[in-house]
Design a protein around this motif. Structure first.
Motif, PDB file in Angstrom:
ATOM      1  N   THR A 189      -3.547  -7.072 -13.266  1.00 39.34           N
ATOM      2  CA  THR A 189      -3.060  -8.162 -12.438  1.00 39.34           C
ATOM      3  C   THR A 189      -3.797  -9.415 -12.869  1.00 39.34           C
ATOM      4  OG1 THR A 189      -2.523  -8.818 -10.164  1.00 39.34           O
ATOM      5  CG2 THR A 189      -4.696  -7.812 -10.525  1.00 39.34           C
ATOM      6  N   GLY A 190      -3.614 -10.500 -12.168  1.00 38.83           N
ATOM      7  CA  GLY A 190      -4.272 -11.738 -12.558  1.00 38.83           C
ATOM      8  C   GLY A 190      -5.139 -12.315 -11.466  1.00 38.83           C
ATOM      9  N   ASP A 191      -6.023 -13.212 -11.868  1.00 43.90           N
ATOM     10  CA  ASP A 191      -6.962 -13.785 -10.911  1.00 43.90           C
ATOM     11  C   ASP A 191      -6.298 -14.703  -9.884  1.00 43.90           C
ATOM     12  OD1 ASP A 191      -6.425 -16.017 -12.506  1.00 43.90           O
ATOM     13  OD2 ASP A 191      -8.516 -16.316 -13.117  1.00 43.90           O
ATOM     14  N   GLN A 192      -5.034 -15.052 -10.087  1.00 42.30           N
ATOM     15  CA  GLN A 192      -4.296 -15.865  -9.119  1.00 42.30           C
ATOM     16  C   GLN A 192      -3.545 -14.993  -8.104  1.00 42.30           C
ATOM     17  OE1 GLN A 192      -4.662 -19.316  -9.022  1.00 42.30           O
ATOM     18  NE2 GLN A 192      -6.247 -18.655 -10.460  1.00 42.30           N
ATOM     19  N   ARG A 246      -7.119  -9.239 -14.880  1.00 45.85           N
ATOM     20  CA  ARG A 246      -8.026  -8.295 -14.223  1.00 45.85           C
ATOM     21  C   ARG A 246      -7.406  -6.910 -14.336  1.00 45.85           C
ATOM     22  NH1 ARG A 246     -10.178 -12.314 -14.872  1.00 45.85           N
ATOM     23  NH2 ARG A 246     -11.315 -13.655 -13.430  1.00 45.85           N
ATOM     24  N   SER A 247      -8.142  -5.955 -14.888  1.00 48.37           N
ATOM     25  CA  SER A 247      -7.635  -4.597 -15.105  1.00 48.37           C
ATOM     26  C   SER A 247      -8.397  -3.622 -14.225  1.00 48.37           C
ATOM     27  CB  SER A 247      -7.797  -4.201 -16.583  1.00 48.37           C
ATOM     28  OG  SER A 247      -7.025  -5.060 -17.397  1.00 48.37           O
ATOM     29  N   PHE A 248      -7.686  -2.578 -13.798  1.00 44.77           N
ATOM     30  CA  PHE A 248      -8.225  -1.587 -12.882  1.00 44.77           C
ATOM     31  C   PHE A 248      -7.750  -0.194 -13.256  1.00 44.77           C
ATOM     32  CE2 PHE A 248      -7.945  -5.604 -10.667  1.00 44.77           C
ATOM     33  CZ  PHE A 248      -9.169  -5.703 -10.018  1.00 44.77           C
ATOM     34  N   ALA A 249      -8.495   0.818 -12.786  1.00 40.28           N
ATOM     35  CA  ALA A 249      -8.107   2.203 -13.025  1.00 40.28           C
ATOM     36  C   ALA A 249      -8.477   3.047 -11.808  1.00 40.28           C
ATOM     37  CB  ALA A 249      -8.806   2.759 -14.268  1.00 40.28           C
ATOM     38  N   LYS A 250      -7.775   4.168 -11.692  1.00 38.55           N
ATOM     39  CA  LYS A 250      -8.054   5.130 -10.626  1.00 38.55           C
ATOM     40  C   LYS A 250      -7.725   6.521 -11.131  1.00 38.55           C
ATOM     41  CE  LYS A 250      -6.742   6.269  -5.869  1.00 38.55           C
ATOM     42  NZ  LYS A 250      -5.926   5.831  -4.713  1.00 38.55           N
ATOM     43  N   ARG A 261       0.841  -1.206   0.000  1.00 36.36           N
ATOM     44  CA  ARG A 261       0.000   0.000   0.000  1.00 36.36           C
ATOM     45  C   ARG A 261       0.878   1.259   0.000  1.00 36.36           C
ATOM     46  NH1 ARG A 261      -5.131   0.079   0.584  1.00 36.36           N
ATOM     47  NH2 ARG A 261      -5.194  -1.979   1.551  1.00 36.36           N
ATOM     48  N   ARG A 262       1.977   1.234   0.740  1.00 36.85           N
ATOM     49  CA  ARG A 262       2.892   2.382   0.756  1.00 36.85           C
ATOM     50  C   ARG A 262       3.543   2.587  -0.619  1.00 36.85           C
ATOM     51  NH1 ARG A 262       3.264   4.336   5.635  1.00 36.85           N
ATOM     52  NH2 ARG A 262       2.857   3.029   7.427  1.00 36.85           N
ATOM     53  N   MET A 263       3.951   1.490  -1.252  1.00 38.88           N
ATOM     54  CA  MET A 263       4.562   1.609  -2.574  1.00 38.88           C
ATOM     55  C   MET A 263       3.540   2.116  -3.587  1.00 38.88           C
ATOM     56  SD  MET A 263       7.165   1.504  -4.574  1.00 38.88           S
ATOM     57  CE  MET A 263       8.486   0.578  -3.771  1.00 38.88           C
ATOM     58  N   LEU A 264       2.329   1.585  -3.537  1.00 41.32           N
ATOM     59  CA  LEU A 264       1.286   2.035  -4.451  1.00 41.32           C
ATOM     60  C   LEU A 264       1.025   3.525  -4.281  1.00 41.32           C
ATOM     61  CD1 LEU A 264      -0.804   1.277  -6.595  1.00 41.32           C
ATOM     62  CD2 LEU A 264      -2.377   0.694  -4.721  1.00 41.32           C
ATOM     63  N   SER A 265       0.944   3.966  -3.056  1.00 35.07           N
ATOM     64  CA  SER A 265       0.739   5.393  -2.762  1.00 35.07           C
ATOM     65  C   SER A 265       1.878   6.243  -3.321  1.00 35.07           C
ATOM     66  CB  SER A 265       0.687   5.581  -1.256  1.00 35.07           C
ATOM     67  OG  SER A 265      -0.451   6.189  -0.868  1.00 35.07           O
ATOM     68  N   HIS A 266       3.092   5.747  -3.156  1.00 30.43           N
ATOM     69  CA  HIS A 266       4.260   6.463  -3.669  1.00 30.43           C
ATOM     70  C   HIS A 266       4.195   6.565  -5.196  1.00 30.43           C
ATOM     71  CE1 HIS A 266       8.387   7.960  -3.604  1.00 30.43           C
ATOM     72  NE2 HIS A 266       8.527   7.263  -4.718  1.00 30.43           N
ATOM     73  N   ALA A 319      -3.416  -8.898  -4.455  1.00 31.39           N
ATOM     74  CA  ALA A 319      -3.239  -7.693  -5.273  1.00 31.39           C
ATOM     75  C   ALA A 319      -4.595  -7.099  -5.616  1.00 31.39           C
ATOM     76  CB  ALA A 319      -2.450  -8.022  -6.542  1.00 31.39           C
ATOM     77  N   ILE A 320      -5.537  -7.935  -6.006  1.00 29.05           N
ATOM     78  CA  ILE A 320      -6.872  -7.444  -6.346  1.00 29.05           C
ATOM     79  C   ILE A 320      -7.483  -6.729  -5.148  1.00 29.05           C
ATOM     80  CG2 ILE A 320      -9.226  -8.173  -6.923  1.00 29.05           C
ATOM     81  CD1 ILE A 320      -7.870 -10.409  -8.660  1.00 29.05           C
TER      82      ILE A 320
END
Length: 178
Positions: A138-141, A170-174, A116-121, A145-146
């Motif tokens: 990412t992937g369903d396995q 699995r794809s995501f956006a923000k 979470r810290r790395m993602l925020s960075h 991460a999901i």
């Protein structure tokens, strides 16, 4: 290739012992972490991530690669690169959309909030570079991460990129705040 590996680590006051260093894609710590995450992909999916990547994609201003250290030990990695495709209304080639790549935390450091810290960075660095939207795949396995992405405000989107048509992708956006 831009030599970015000599920047001092940035300490995180909220997490004693945690710091993030901007490095080149070929930095020894970055290479080791990338090789480890590829081994996990082989275990979970039967093969490594085959997405074509050019190390120059991670050189500023086109992208950035980071290694996170806990008490001086390389514990995590993450990177972003400009997304060449338009996504969710962001003009293609505008530089306003970026894709997160190579997010990884070594198993010995799991459950400490480092992902979470790395993602925020990564989000903050991408926003500072002008990004308005972050996409990732990412992937369903990788249920951990999901869960991280969903709990961090990411929403599912249609598949994109190399694995757009993969049933396990699995794809995501923000949207980022300036």
């Amino acid at each position: 290739m831009t030599d970015v590996g000599h920047r001092s680590p940035e300490p995180d006051e909220a997490a004693p012992g945690w710091s993030v260093r901007h490095v080149a894609y070929g930095d020894p710590d970055a290479v080791a972490l990338t090789e480890e995450v590829q081994e996990i992909y082989v275990e979970r999916y039967g093969g490594p991530d085959a997405t074509p990547l050019d190390p120059l994609m991670f050189d500023p201003p086109e992208g950035s690669f980071f290694v996170g250290y806990l008490d001086g030990v390389p514990a995590a990695s993450g990177a972003w690169r400009r997304s060449p495709a338009g996504a969710l209304g962001v003009e293609p080639g505008s530089g306003a959309a970026v894709e997160i790549k190579r997010m990884y935390v070594r198993p010995a450091f799991w459950r400490r909030g480092l992902a979470r810290r790395m993602l925020s960075h990564l989000e903050a660095d991408a926003a500072a570079s002008g990004a308005r939207l972050v996409v990732l795949e990412t992937g369903d396995q990788q249920p951990e991460a999901i869960e991280l992405y969903l709990s961090s405000g990411y929403t599912p989107i249609p598949g994109f990129g190399y694995y757009a048509d993969s049933p396990s992708s699995r794809s995501f956006a923000k949207l980022l705040h300036p």
